[in-house]
Design an enzyme around this catalytic site. Sequence first.
Site, short mmCIF file in Angstrom:
data_model
loop_
_atom_site.label_atom_id
_atom_site.label_comp_id
_atom_site.label_asym_id
_atom_site.label_seq_id
_atom_site.Cartn_x
_atom_site.Cartn_y
_atom_site.Cartn_z
N ARG A 1 -15.31 -52.98 47.81
CA ARG A 1 -15.91 -53.77 48.89
C ARG A 1 -15.55 -55.25 48.76
NH1 ARG A 1 -22.14 -53.45 50.16
NH2 ARG A 1 -22.36 -53.78 47.93
N ARG B 1 -37.80 -50.78 50.75
CA ARG B 1 -37.09 -50.19 49.63
C ARG B 1 -38.02 -49.49 48.67
NH1 ARG B 1 -32.19 -53.04 49.75
NH2 ARG B 1 -30.81 -52.59 48.08
N LYS C 1 -24.88 -48.74 55.10
CA LYS C 1 -25.99 -49.25 55.93
C LYS C 1 -25.58 -50.53 56.64
CE LYS C 1 -28.75 -49.67 52.37
NZ LYS C 1 -27.84 -49.24 51.30
N ARG D 1 -28.30 -49.67 40.09
CA ARG D 1 -28.85 -49.71 41.46
C ARG D 1 -29.11 -48.30 41.97
NH1 ARG D 1 -24.29 -53.05 44.10
NH2 ARG D 1 -25.32 -52.60 46.07
N ARG E 1 -18.95 -58.93 45.44
CA ARG E 1 -20.32 -59.16 44.99
C ARG E 1 -20.46 -58.93 43.50
NH1 ARG E 1 -24.15 -56.08 49.26
NH2 ARG E 1 -25.26 -55.62 47.33
#
Length: 216
Positions: free
Chosen positions: A127, A88, A13, A171, A160
């Site tokens: 990431r 969300r 996203k 998540r 992160r």
Amino acid sequence: MRAVLVGPPGAGKGTQAQILASELSIPKVSTGDIFRANVSGGTELGKQAKAYMDRGDLVPDEVTNAMVRDRLKEQDAKQGFLLDGFPRNVAQAEALNKILDDLGERLDAVLELKVDEEEVVRRLSGRRQCRNCNHVHHVEFDPPRSEGVCDNCGGELFQREDDSEHVVRHRLEVYREQTEPLVSFYANEGILVAIEATGSVDEVTERAKSALRSRA
Ligand code: AP5
């Protein structure tokens, strides 16, 4: 264009919102990026959000909705925006409709990025994000030219805290339980477009652009 990007963590996203927002000359509004900036800045909002984010839970709706309301009132969002990571859950989607009603605006499209869970875990474990401009790299799929340094602005890349495998799995549960119902919510509103988000970043961008064009 006023659009929302929805999809599981790691669907791409943020990556796609950055590219599309720059091509459309509209702001990318990422609730995750705003929360992270507040956490690094040590603000009151950051202090409220940090524990939820570290666990992979949603920050309470009152906090999140008020933050988005303020952001969408800013001048640069008047001509359009891409929302990344908001809404969300259904309560946030209803709050967004109310915010837009008050501004005399409406959503043009909700773009769903579809990707399977094992791919998500692979993407998130590699990431690396820029502390300065939020640009996102991947150690394997989009490595920076110089290790640890953002190609976009030369800032420091970091991993992160919520990208560890057990937090990612949580998540994903939160996504399935709270966020996925938005797909039928927006399908009922007639503004949902869905694309496969696997393949190269460029391929996904092309699919996203043609899906959004169908709603422009
Ligand atoms: P947030 O920052 O929004 O995290 P998320 O939704 O879990 O999504 P991600 O940022 O992890 O993934 P992404 O889909 O943007 O993927 P990306 O482009 O980076 O939220 C974090 C936390 O903040 C939440 O857990 C919550 O606590 C809080 N929060 C945020 N919004 C909230 C809200 N509305 N309400 C309540 N709480 C909220 O890509 C991932 C990786 O894959 C990158 O390394 C990228 O380079 C790579 N990649 C991208 N595309 C491809 C491709 N096509 N092929 C290969 N690799 C790719």
